[in-house]
Design a protein around this motif. Structure first.
Motif, mmCIF file in Angstrom:
data_model
loop_
_atom_site.group_PDB
_atom_site.id
_atom_site.type_symbol
_atom_site.label_atom_id
_atom_site.label_comp_id
_atom_site.label_asym_id
_atom_site.label_seq_id
_atom_site.Cartn_x
_atom_site.Cartn_y
_atom_site.Cartn_z
ATOM 1 N N SER A 278 48.825 79.503 27.876
ATOM 2 C CA SER A 278 48.353 79.583 29.172
ATOM 3 C C SER A 278 48.224 81.056 29.546
ATOM 4 C CB SER A 278 49.842 79.030 30.005
ATOM 5 O OG SER A 278 50.658 79.853 29.914
ATOM 6 N N LEU B 213 38.966 79.072 37.016
ATOM 7 C CA LEU B 213 39.856 78.263 37.757
ATOM 8 C C LEU B 213 40.235 78.400 39.115
ATOM 9 C CD1 LEU B 213 42.401 78.351 34.571
ATOM 10 C CD2 LEU B 213 40.638 76.561 35.125
ATOM 11 N N GLY C 96 49.255 78.579 34.400
ATOM 12 C CA GLY C 96 48.486 77.974 35.418
ATOM 13 C C GLY C 96 48.933 78.380 36.721
ATOM 14 N N CYS D 144 44.773 81.873 29.276
ATOM 15 C CA CYS D 144 44.047 81.397 30.094
ATOM 16 C C CYS D 144 44.048 82.512 31.555
ATOM 17 C CB CYS D 144 44.454 79.829 30.748
ATOM 18 S SG CYS D 144 44.041 78.797 29.121
ATOM 19 N N THR E 282 41.696 85.112 31.044
ATOM 20 C CA THR E 282 40.360 85.188 30.492
ATOM 21 C C THR E 282 39.809 83.945 31.556
ATOM 22 O OG1 THR E 282 40.905 83.244 29.004
ATOM 23 C CG2 THR E 282 40.536 85.698 28.209
ATOM 24 N N LEU E 283 40.486 83.149 32.198
ATOM 25 C CA LEU E 283 39.774 82.082 33.156
ATOM 26 C C LEU E 283 40.320 82.158 34.463
ATOM 27 C CD1 LEU E 283 40.333 79.015 30.439
ATOM 28 C CD2 LEU E 283 38.268 80.561 30.904
ATOM 29 N N VAL F 230 47.529 73.937 32.300
ATOM 30 C CA VAL F 230 47.009 75.207 32.980
ATOM 31 C C VAL F 230 46.227 74.598 34.202
ATOM 32 C CG1 VAL F 230 45.253 76.957 32.933
ATOM 33 C CG2 VAL F 230 46.950 76.618 31.033
ATOM 34 N N SER G 170 52.623 75.195 29.972
ATOM 35 C CA SER G 170 51.444 75.766 30.105
ATOM 36 C C SER G 170 51.124 75.851 31.421
ATOM 37 C CB SER G 170 50.360 75.128 29.322
ATOM 38 O OG SER G 170 50.354 73.745 29.838
ATOM 39 N N LEU H 258 45.736 73.083 27.841
ATOM 40 C CA LEU H 258 44.534 73.192 28.791
ATOM 41 C C LEU H 258 44.955 72.423 30.136
ATOM 42 C CD1 LEU H 258 41.555 73.508 26.449
ATOM 43 C CD2 LEU H 258 42.592 75.274 27.474
#
Length: 502
Positions: A123, A134, A312, A126, A129-130, A260, A308, A257
């Protein structure tokens, strides 16, 4: 630039005082997560006041440590006693407790703890990077989507935990949704089902409900059984545990995933992430009938999913100043108390903050893994106690855990009432987990449905025209249809053909 911030963050957390504070706060989080009633939200809230005079970085380290520890600690009581320490561990109990009864409690805790560690670390990747991607997804979710997401969660949980009779699971979940309506409504604060009782106007607290539903049936069942021999714990090798994690590596990545994604949706939380991850793994398994009887991949999925969600839930805090869960809401308040302004301007004003939190999460996850495994050597021994000794202690913890939330005897009475309800649910083979999830998701479902109807002047047409709503509706309809006799026969025939080919 990012590498530079990460190096600075690692140097900060590796200072002796910060390492000491990190391990102590993580240990406190683990203990509070294990004890029924002392939730992760409460753990962070209690620590926030204590850290007021701390240096900023030390305070942040301690808050992240107690967050990670409290979410992870709930799995131990869920596995050993079938009483989740926190709601996020309720899915873990489905397969964890059957494993403990088989003498594999230590093995189950090792796998759960390692999965928690991996879920947190993934997580964090993420978070780094995301976050922009998101965040843009979460902005597309409106009131109709949140309502259907809550309904989807209850339907999933009903399918998962009903032991082949999904209708019983759905009935249990709907009962939980009704219980969540008690108290002042979230739109105009009108009292519902309170009957003039001031305590009921505040609504039914989640923790007493959880303790009653899961704790009382176990206490009563322990004294009903004629065989009172203590359970024996079989030793295991860590290599065996790591091999199990490796064999379930796809479930780990997939559940992380999912967690997250669920964590970034405001107001949903770790418990939904655990159940959704569990459901996905069960639905993709060649032997879904084994889930609920001690299937290790169920533990891997639920613990990876709920941990995770930690990363998130932090993503919308950083970018929108909107917490993804109740513990994250308290954490955001703590950030603001220590001089940070979460939101769109955070990366411009304090760009190092994101990397500090990410590094603190990784180190906290490692501290949690080490401390949880050390603690498990002592906690697994509780099953070595005879039920006549163990269950009165558990009963006292249930009463204390219910009382400390608001220092109110009313919450203890609520725990007793739902303990009786939990006992009858268990006796009639109705699962308690959908009931609990209904109580958790009820306020979100109610407020978003009423808000959506207000915006659309009472029309439900928008629910059938929004793309994400259509996806949720198709998923809910598929879950319901999958329980009809015709579709069950098709699925059973496919499973039989698959087993023959293997």
């Amino acid at each position: 630039m990012a590498i530079h911030y990460l190096i600075d963050a690692f140097q900060t957390v590796s200072q002796p005082i910060n390492i000491l504070v990190l391990f102590v706060s993580t240990l406190c989080g683990l203990v509070m997560g294990m004890l029924p009633g002392l939730s992760s939200t409460m753990a962070i809230a209690l620590l926030t006041g204590l850290t007021y005079s701390f240096p900023t970085t030390t305070a942040l380290v301690s808050l992240i440590g107690v967050y990670v520890g409290s979410i992870s600690g709930g799995c131990q009581s869920a596995i050993l006693l079938n009483i989740p320490g926190v709601p996020a561990a309720a899915a873990t109990a489905l397969d964890g407790f059957p494993l403990a009864k088989q003498g594999k409690g230590g093995f189950a805790i090792f796998v759960a703890t390692t999965s928690s560690f991996l879920g947190t670390v993934i997580s964090v990747l993420c978070v780094l990077t995301l976050t922009p991607i998101l965040t843009s997804i979460s902005l597309k979710l409106g009131s109709w989507e949140f309502f259907l997401l809550a309904l989807f969660g209850v339907v999933i949980c009903g399918n998962l935990t009903s032991d082949g009779n999904a209708v019983k699971g759905w009935i249990s979940g709907i009962m939980g949704l009704f219980v969540a309506q008690i108290g002042l409504d979230t739109i105009i604060s009108y009292p519902r089902f309170s009957y003039g009782n001031v305590n009921l106007m505040a609504g039914v607290q989640l923790i007493p409900v959880m303790i009653g539903l899961f704790g009382f049936p176990e206490i009563i069942a322990a004294f009903k059984k004629s065989d009172t021999k203590a359970l024996k714990m079989s030793p295991f090798k860590m290599v065996e545990g790591f091999k199990c994690i490796w064999d379930n590596k796809i479930a780990v990545i997939r559940s992380a995933l999912i967690g997250v994604f669920v964590g970034i949706i405001p107001g949903v939380g770790e418990d939904v992430g655990a159940y959704l991850s569990y459901w996905t793994t069960k639905s993709r398994s060649k032997h879904p009938e084994k889930f609920g009887t001690g299937e290790i991949s169920g533990i891997v999925s639920s613990e990876t999913g709920n941990n995770s969600c930690i990363g998130g839930a932090i993503i919308p805090i950083m970018s929108l100043a909107v917490p993804g869960s109740a513990p994250a809401a308290v954490l955001m308040a703590a950030f603001m108390m220590h001089g940070y302004r979460p939101g769109p301007l955070l990366m411009r004003e304090t760009p190092e903050f994101l990397y500090q939190i990410s590094m603190f999460l990784i180190v906290s996850a490692f501290a949690m893994w080490v401390l949880a495994l050390i603690l498990s050597k002592f906690t697994v021994k509780i099953l070595g106690l005879k039920k006549e000794i163990l269950m009165p202690i558990v009963f006292v913890l249930c009463v204390v855990g219910s009382f400390v939330i608001n220092n109110s005897m009313f919450d203890v009475k609520v725990m007793f009432v739902f303990g009786i309800i939990g006992f009858f649910l268990s006796a009639m083979k109705y699962p308690a987990a959908p009931f609990l999830l209904g109580v958790i998701l009820g306020p979100m479902a109610d407020s978003n449905l009423r808000r959506a109807l207000t915006i659309s002047s009472g029309s439900i047409t928008p629910m059938f025209t929004r793309p994400i709503c259509i996806i949720f509706l198709i998923a809910i309809l598929s879950l319901i249809l999958s329980q009809l006799g015709f579709f069950k026969k098709i699925r059973k025939n496919k499973q039989m053909r698959g087993s023959v080919e293997c």
